[in-house]
Enzyme design. Structure first.
Site, PDB file in Angstrom:
ATOM      1  N   CYS A  41       0.814  -1.204   0.000  1.00  0.00           N
ATOM      2  CA  CYS A  41       0.000   0.000   0.000  1.00  0.00           C
ATOM      3  C   CYS A  41       0.849   1.255   0.000  1.00  0.00           C
ATOM      4  O   CYS A  41       2.021   1.244   0.353  1.00  0.00           O
ATOM      5  CB  CYS A  41      -0.910   0.011   1.229  1.00  0.00           C
ATOM      6  SG  CYS A  41      -1.988  -1.429   1.341  1.00  0.00           S
ATOM      7  N   ASP A 139      -6.122  -6.682   9.060  1.00  0.00           N
ATOM      8  CA  ASP A 139      -5.294  -6.262  10.175  1.00  0.00           C
ATOM      9  C   ASP A 139      -5.418  -4.761  10.414  1.00  0.00           C
ATOM     10  O   ASP A 139      -5.218  -4.279  11.532  1.00  0.00           O
ATOM     11  CB  ASP A 139      -3.833  -6.653   9.946  1.00  0.00           C
ATOM     12  CG  ASP A 139      -3.274  -6.178   8.613  1.00  0.00           C
ATOM     13  OD1 ASP A 139      -4.046  -5.713   7.757  1.00  0.00           O
ATOM     14  OD2 ASP A 139      -2.047  -6.282   8.412  1.00  0.00           O
ATOM     15  N   VAL A 329      18.643 -14.086  -8.306  1.00  0.00           N
ATOM     16  CA  VAL A 329      19.259 -13.318  -9.382  1.00  0.00           C
ATOM     17  C   VAL A 329      20.691 -13.797  -9.538  1.00  0.00           C
ATOM     18  O   VAL A 329      21.398 -14.040  -8.553  1.00  0.00           O
ATOM     19  CB  VAL A 329      19.212 -11.795  -9.091  1.00  0.00           C
ATOM     20  CG1 VAL A 329      19.932 -11.445  -7.814  1.00  0.00           C
ATOM     21  CG2 VAL A 329      19.767 -11.001 -10.270  1.00  0.00           C
TER      22      VAL A 329
END
Length: 697
Positions: A41, A139, A329
């Site tokens: 978010c 939450d 990677v």
């Protein structure tokens, strides 16, 4: 009054910003679906106690510029002096009931939240027993009711990674807070009774009243310890909320308070056995991993081939997820590649594994985008491969990954801790010829094959400030002195008044804990590394920002506060045993992961540098940003010195550049790009079609 555009999966906000939808118009408009990725978010807000202002347009644009952080839905709440904005990821409670801002039963308390509270089910049960009623399964809503019960005493009860803002209409105040170690970012600008806050600096710069200029002191800090010190950011009058702090904002101003800090004052010096310490650590890490698997979406894991990530992946694979997916990677440059160790880990764990290969050309091509997301100058290219790694995770339809970050800091895994131990031992007999030879065990690739003159040079390098053992930051003096040589490239007109290393050290030391000098020497070194490098660089430029750029949430079992507080108590002999780093963690991991990975020599994560920008393919942005014209126009650097460095890079393609020259090149180029993207050409990347917010007035 509630206004809503509910088609949050479709791109309408771009039309709104372009003026094609009338402000406040409660229309449902369907256009072609876009690829927006899914992430955690982003939060934003405006707090103005000095007068009325129309907050909707500014909040909408602030949220839009962070659409990569949370494109599943967005919302805006406005009431009196406050406006709150949110861009949401759906990880827990995928329904629209989890959209933010969220509120309490009578809508007197509202919250926007970025992060995860991993112990929220337990907290929810306690709150429901006290009579609180919930309308979502998130939450986030737990935080609203916990605030009603505990106020600012809520934070020690949270096990999570978070940045949040709570508006309390009863007290007419806003509470901002950030998690203990700064996993989630939170920035603010406060002036004349008006405060803006956001998850990313770019959202603050949407407001034209916020200054867009680089701070000479912060830039000097970056060229000393890789990051601005404490609450500073690269931008004048824009600050970060410090890890483990909260701030209350009301008509009386802004008050900041600490609620947590790493505390090594209770190091155990008793006779507790190694086996007991190992058993407790295994139990803690198992539970820390367990609760970080709480999600309504699949959870994967990064696998570097080192002990830290392999151990976490092993715990998950053995106990919770027999079909774990892992990601790594690798590098075309063998000096940085760890794929052989990654293969050992994958064969042992039998995970569903994917790998992305990073070349020098990849790093050069991606670098401007990397700076757009880091929002700070950097002196290494290491964030770029991590951007590619998180992109691989996104393309594989994962939203959440566990990582091994934090283990080196809390269990003393870096060479800087062993170097401190050797140099203190050497300082007792500074003329000894034998004691400095211990450094060869740390840096065999430096000392190997060197002639007598070269060895004398290297010993002289490590002897710098050898006798300053009373310094609170003795462990870091050598690194900071070496890195601060980069400041010689700064233009005289841009250097701060006091540009000395002593000034930097003084600013850091003035905020140290009162009992700091009573801690063990390794504890002091760890605290310094945690409070500067971990929170302000590793978890930011290489953590949140690279993951969020591709809409991926990273979770960090080693940074569970219970694990950190446990590590602070571990006897120093079990952190570094002789010169064996991370001794306790290795004992816990042994027999869980292959011995080849437990016993392998420490290889710090690094990436190629100068050849990324002066390789076979000419990069126009590099030519422009490092041109004499641009260097002089922007005014941050000495054009003559930069010109000589660039000429050396072109002529030799980096093959004979020193480590310091490589760092200088990246520092200069990233600063020039930062200016181009945020000071002179903002915004460099426009928010396009992203979800329209649900607006509450």
């Amino acid at each position: 009054m509630e206004l809503a555009v509910y088609d949050c999966q479709y791109g309408t906000l771009g039309l709104y910003l372009a003026g094609m939808i009338e402000k406040g118009s409660p229309k449902r408009i369907l256009i072609d679906k876009i690829e927006v990725g899914q992430t955690m978010c982003g939060i934003a807000g405006i707090i103005n106690f000095t007068g009325n202002e129309d907050k909707q347009d500014l909040l909408t644009r602030m949220v839009a510029l962070m659409h990569h952080r949370g494109p599943d839905a967005s919302g805006v709440y406005m009431h009196g002096p406050v406006g709150l904005g949110h861009a949401r990821l759906s990880i827990i409670d995928l329904s629209s009931a989890g959209n933010q801002p969220l509120h309490n039963e009578d809508k007197t308390v509202w919250i926007v939240f970025n992060g995860e509270i991993f112990n929220y089910p337990e907290l929810r049960n306690e709150l429901e027993a006290k009579g609180h009623r919930f309308y979502s399964q998130t939450d986030t809503e737990v935080l609203v009711h916990l605030y009603e019960e505990k106020g600012t005493d809520m934070f020690p009860l949270l096990n999570g990674q978070f940045a949040l803002a709570i508006w309390d209409a009863n007290t007419q105040s806003v509470l901002l807070a950030r998690d203990r170690v700064g996993i989630r970012p939170l920035f603010y600008h406060h002036q004349n009774g008006r405060t803006l806050f956001a998850s990313e600096i770019k959202a603050l710069l949407v407001d034209p009243s916020v200054p867009r200029q680089l701070d000479p002191v912060a830039l000097s800090d970056v060229f000393t310890c890789w990051t601005p010190l404490r609450e500073l950011t690269p931008f004048t009058n824009i600050y970060q909320m410090l890890p483990g702090h909260w701030a209350r904002i009301d008509s009386g101003g802004l008050h900041v308070q600490s609620f947590w800090s790493p505390d090594f004052a209770h190091e155990d010096d008793g006779e507790r056995s190694l086996a007991d310490w190992v058993e407790e650590l295994r139990s803690l890490l198992l539970d820390a991993s367990r609760i970080r698997l709480r999600a309504d979406v699949p959870v994967g894991a990064y696998l570097s081939g080192g002990i830290d990530s392999t151990y976490i992946s092993s715990l998950v694979k053995r106990n919770f997820n027999n079909r774990l997916s892992t990601f790594s990677v690798s590098f075309s440059d063998t000096r940085f590649d760890e794929s052989s160790y990654q293969s050992i880990a994958v064969r042992s764990l039998k995970t569903d594994h994917q790998d992305v290969r990073c070349t020098e050309a990849d790093i050069g091509a991606l670098f401007p985008k990397i700076i757009w997301h880091t929002e700070t100058p950097i002196i290494r290219t290491a964030p770029a491969p991590l951007y590619m790694l998180s992109r691989l995770v996104r393309q594989s339809n994962f939203r959440v990954v566990l990582t091994g970050e934090g283990a080196d800091e809390i269990f003393a895994g870096y060479n800087i801790f062993k170097e401190d131990k050797i140099r203190r031992f050497w300082a007792r007999q500074p003329e000894s010829k034998e004691r400095p030879k211990l450094l060869e065990r740390l840096y065999p690739y430096i000392f190997s094959g060197t002639n007598v003159r070269s060895r004398q040079f290297l010993e002289g390098f490590f002897k710098k400030d050898l006798l300053a053992t009373d310094s609170p930051v003795y462990s870091h003096l050598l690194r900071w002195h070496n890195t601060s040589q980069l400041k010689t490239f700064l233009a005289d007109s841009f250097r701060p008044t006091d540009n000395s290393l002593d000034s930097f050290v003084g600013r850091f030391c003035e905020k140290l804990p009162n009992d700091f000098m009573r801690w063990s020497t390794v504890s002091r070194a760890q605290f310094t590394e945690i409070s500067i490098f971990l929170s302000n660089y590793l978890l930011s430029s290489q953590g949140d920002r690279m993951a969020m750029a591709n809409s991926i949430e990273g979770r960090f079992p080693y940074l569970d506060h219970r694990v950190i507080e446990f590590a602070c108590r571990v006897p120093k002999r079990f952190r570094i045993h002789g010169l064996d780093e991370k001794f306790l963690l290795k004992q816990a991991a042994r027999k869980m992961i292959p011995d080849e990975l437990v016993d392998r020599a420490k290889q710090p994560y690094r990436a190629p540098i100068s050849r990324c920008f002066f390789g076979d393919v000419r990069l126009e942005y590099v030519e422009e940003m490092l041109s004499e014209k641009q260097i002089r126009a922007k005014g941050y650097f000495n054009a003559d010195k930069v010109g000589r460095l660039v000429a050396k890079c072109r002529n030799r393609q980096g093959s004979l550049l020193s480590e310091r020259e490589n760092m200088a090149l990246v520092a200069i180029l990233s600063t020039q790009l930062l200016d181009q993207q945020f000071v002179r050409g903002f915004p460099a990347y426009e928010a396009e079609d992203v979800p329209s917010p649900v607006v509450y007035d």
